[in-house]
Write a protein that holds these residues in place. Structure first.
Motif, mmCIF file in Angstrom:
data_model
loop_
_atom_site.group_PDB
_atom_site.id
_atom_site.type_symbol
_atom_site.label_atom_id
_atom_site.label_comp_id
_atom_site.label_asym_id
_atom_site.label_seq_id
_atom_site.Cartn_x
_atom_site.Cartn_y
_atom_site.Cartn_z
ATOM 1 N N LEU A 1 0.814 -1.199 0.000
ATOM 2 C CA LEU A 1 0.000 0.000 0.000
ATOM 3 C C LEU A 1 0.855 1.260 0.000
ATOM 4 C CD1 LEU A 1 -3.024 0.708 0.171
ATOM 5 C CD2 LEU A 1 -2.718 0.941 2.625
ATOM 6 N N ASP A 2 2.080 1.156 0.449
ATOM 7 C CA ASP A 2 2.951 2.312 0.564
ATOM 8 C C ASP A 2 3.392 2.872 -0.779
ATOM 9 O OD1 ASP A 2 4.714 1.105 3.501
ATOM 10 O OD2 ASP A 2 2.781 2.082 3.298
ATOM 11 N N GLY A 3 3.233 2.173 -1.876
ATOM 12 C CA GLY A 3 3.675 2.665 -3.165
ATOM 13 C C GLY A 3 5.184 2.850 -3.198
ATOM 14 N N THR A 4 5.902 1.855 -2.748
ATOM 15 C CA THR A 4 7.358 1.914 -2.659
ATOM 16 C C THR A 4 7.971 1.286 -3.897
ATOM 17 O OG1 THR A 4 7.246 1.785 -0.262
ATOM 18 C CG2 THR A 4 9.341 1.194 -1.266
ATOM 19 N N TRP A 5 8.918 1.986 -4.516
ATOM 20 C CA TRP A 5 9.587 1.466 -5.701
ATOM 21 C C TRP A 5 11.086 1.348 -5.526
ATOM 22 C CZ3 TRP A 5 6.812 6.032 -5.622
ATOM 23 C CH2 TRP A 5 7.564 7.194 -5.591
ATOM 24 N N GLY A 6 11.595 1.716 -4.379
ATOM 25 C CA GLY A 6 13.030 1.619 -4.116
ATOM 26 C C GLY A 6 13.313 1.757 -2.637
ATOM 27 N N THR A 7 14.574 1.728 -2.281
ATOM 28 C CA THR A 7 14.961 1.748 -0.875
ATOM 29 C C THR A 7 15.444 3.115 -0.398
ATOM 30 O OG1 THR A 7 17.193 1.027 -1.454
ATOM 31 C CG2 THR A 7 15.586 -0.693 -0.900
ATOM 32 N N GLY A 8 15.450 4.101 -1.277
ATOM 33 C CA GLY A 8 15.917 5.435 -0.915
ATOM 34 C C GLY A 8 14.913 6.192 -0.056
ATOM 35 N N SER A 9 15.371 7.285 0.493
ATOM 36 C CA SER A 9 14.551 8.105 1.391
ATOM 37 C C SER A 9 13.283 8.650 0.741
ATOM 38 C CB SER A 9 15.367 9.293 1.899
ATOM 39 O OG SER A 9 16.523 8.864 2.547
ATOM 40 N N PHE A 10 13.310 8.829 -0.578
ATOM 41 C CA PHE A 10 12.189 9.428 -1.284
ATOM 42 C C PHE A 10 11.533 8.462 -2.267
ATOM 43 C CE2 PHE A 10 15.459 12.793 -0.647
ATOM 44 C CZ PHE A 10 14.847 13.402 0.437
ATOM 45 N N ASP A 11 11.832 7.182 -2.160
ATOM 46 C CA ASP A 11 11.371 6.181 -3.125
ATOM 47 C C ASP A 11 10.017 5.580 -2.765
ATOM 48 O OD1 ASP A 11 13.699 6.649 -4.479
ATOM 49 O OD2 ASP A 11 14.659 4.770 -3.934
ATOM 50 N N ASN A 12 9.068 6.440 -2.378
ATOM 51 C CA ASN A 12 7.718 5.970 -2.094
ATOM 52 C C ASN A 12 6.745 7.134 -2.265
ATOM 53 O OD1 ASN A 12 7.179 7.200 0.738
ATOM 54 N ND2 ASN A 12 9.200 6.239 0.928
ATOM 55 N N ASP A 13 5.480 6.808 -2.461
ATOM 56 C CA ASP A 13 4.454 7.822 -2.705
ATOM 57 C C ASP A 13 4.286 8.782 -1.535
ATOM 58 O OD1 ASP A 13 3.875 6.880 -5.242
ATOM 59 O OD2 ASP A 13 2.272 5.565 -4.540
ATOM 60 N N ILE A 14 4.394 8.281 -0.322
ATOM 61 C CA ILE A 14 4.202 9.128 0.856
ATOM 62 C C ILE A 14 5.278 10.206 0.911
ATOM 63 C CG2 ILE A 14 4.178 9.165 3.386
ATOM 64 C CD1 ILE A 14 2.936 6.299 3.186
ATOM 65 N N ALA A 15 6.524 9.823 0.709
ATOM 66 C CA ALA A 15 7.619 10.798 0.705
ATOM 67 C C ALA A 15 7.440 11.789 -0.441
ATOM 68 C CB ALA A 15 8.963 10.086 0.586
ATOM 69 N N GLY A 16 7.037 11.295 -1.606
ATOM 70 C CA GLY A 16 6.807 12.176 -2.739
ATOM 71 C C GLY A 16 5.719 13.199 -2.459
ATOM 72 N N ASP A 17 4.636 12.756 -1.846
ATOM 73 C CA ASP A 17 3.554 13.674 -1.483
ATOM 74 C C ASP A 17 4.042 14.716 -0.478
ATOM 75 O OD1 ASP A 17 1.876 12.246 -3.153
ATOM 76 O OD2 ASP A 17 0.848 11.194 -1.514
ATOM 77 N N PHE A 18 4.850 14.283 0.487
ATOM 78 C CA PHE A 18 5.393 15.196 1.490
ATOM 79 C C PHE A 18 6.275 16.259 0.818
ATOM 80 C CE2 PHE A 18 8.654 16.359 4.655
ATOM 81 C CZ PHE A 18 7.840 16.835 5.667
ATOM 82 N N LEU A 19 7.154 15.830 -0.070
ATOM 83 C CA LEU A 19 8.029 16.773 -0.771
ATOM 84 C C LEU A 19 7.240 17.696 -1.701
ATOM 85 C CD1 LEU A 19 11.117 14.547 -1.592
ATOM 86 C CD2 LEU A 19 10.884 16.249 0.220
ATOM 87 N N ASP A 20 6.194 17.172 -2.334
ATOM 88 C CA ASP A 20 5.356 18.004 -3.195
ATOM 89 C C ASP A 20 4.709 19.140 -2.398
ATOM 90 O OD1 ASP A 20 5.943 16.508 -5.451
ATOM 91 O OD2 ASP A 20 4.052 15.365 -5.391
ATOM 92 N N GLN A 21 4.323 18.863 -1.152
ATOM 93 C CA GLN A 21 3.748 19.897 -0.285
ATOM 94 C C GLN A 21 4.767 20.996 0.000
ATOM 95 O OE1 GLN A 21 2.242 18.250 3.378
ATOM 96 N NE2 GLN A 21 1.144 16.627 2.318
ATOM 97 N N LEU A 22 6.025 20.625 0.108
ATOM 98 C CA LEU A 22 7.078 21.575 0.468
ATOM 99 C C LEU A 22 7.648 22.342 -0.712
ATOM 100 C CD1 LEU A 22 9.156 19.379 2.954
ATOM 101 C CD2 LEU A 22 7.494 21.162 3.523
ATOM 102 N N GLU A 23 7.599 21.740 -1.877
ATOM 103 C CA GLU A 23 8.347 22.247 -3.035
ATOM 104 C C GLU A 23 8.113 23.721 -3.345
ATOM 105 O OE1 GLU A 23 9.654 20.631 -7.380
ATOM 106 O OE2 GLU A 23 7.654 20.092 -6.686
ATOM 107 N N ASP A 24 6.884 24.186 -3.301
ATOM 108 C CA ASP A 24 6.589 25.565 -3.689
ATOM 109 C C ASP A 24 6.573 26.544 -2.519
ATOM 110 O OD1 ASP A 24 6.413 24.932 -6.411
ATOM 111 O OD2 ASP A 24 4.331 24.282 -6.173
#
Length: 161
Positions: free
Chosen positions: A16-39
């Motif tokens: 369910l986590d949408g994980t595609w790798g082992t890096g700090s940003f390699d999952n949907d949750i981290a991507g969503d978090f960074l998208d909130q911060l980006e702008d």
């Protein structure tokens, strides 16, 4: 209190986590978090990150917190990316300039809070570790977390330049 996302994630082996790798940003949750911060401006990013750590630290454990471990890992990695010692990490190419996202210098208290939140978010035997089905992936993820801890620990002790 159990959250539905945690129960489903455990039942599905982390799928369910949408994980595609082992890096700090390699999952949907981290991507969503960074998208909130980006702008956001740097000071607002800093406030969001500080709040993210504080929510978990004040709750005392990740299962009682509204913050997901993947968000804490992403926030801790973002702090590390903005430290001189973190400049050598290969950061997510989708977020260029990440090492300039936070105002400098990074206070040792932020690195200390990142480290404390990281310890609470990924305790030994916790949900994050159980969600890895493959032992090799789990070992790679552990190496990433250990690298983050190393960078944050140096700064939280005041060793950063």
């Amino acid at each position: 209190m159990f959250r539905l996302v945690d129960i489903c994630s455990n039942l599905l082996g982390g799928a369910l986590d949408g994980t595609w790798g082992t890096g700090s940003f390699d999952n949907d949750i981290a991507g969503d978090f960074l998208d909130q911060l980006e702008d956001l401006p740097a000071l607002q990013r800093l406030a969001v990150i500080e709040s993210t750590f504080r929510v978990l630290i004040e709750s005392g454990e990740s299962s009682a917190s509204s913050v997901l471990s993947e968000e804490i890992i992403a926030a801790a990695a973002l702090v590390a990316a903005n430290l001189p010692e973190g400049q050598s990490f290969a950061w997510d190419e989708e977020y260029p300039g990440m090492s300039e996202w936070l105002p400098k210098p990074i206070p040792s208290s932020l690195a200390s809070n990142a480290l404390q939140a990281l310890e609470l978010a990924v305790p030994p035997g916790g949900r994050f570790w159980r969600s890895w089905v493959d032992d090799r992936d789990r070992a790679e993820a552990q190496a990433v977390i250990e690298s983050l801890r190393s960078v944050l620990l140096g700064t939280s002790r005041g060793e950063s330049k």
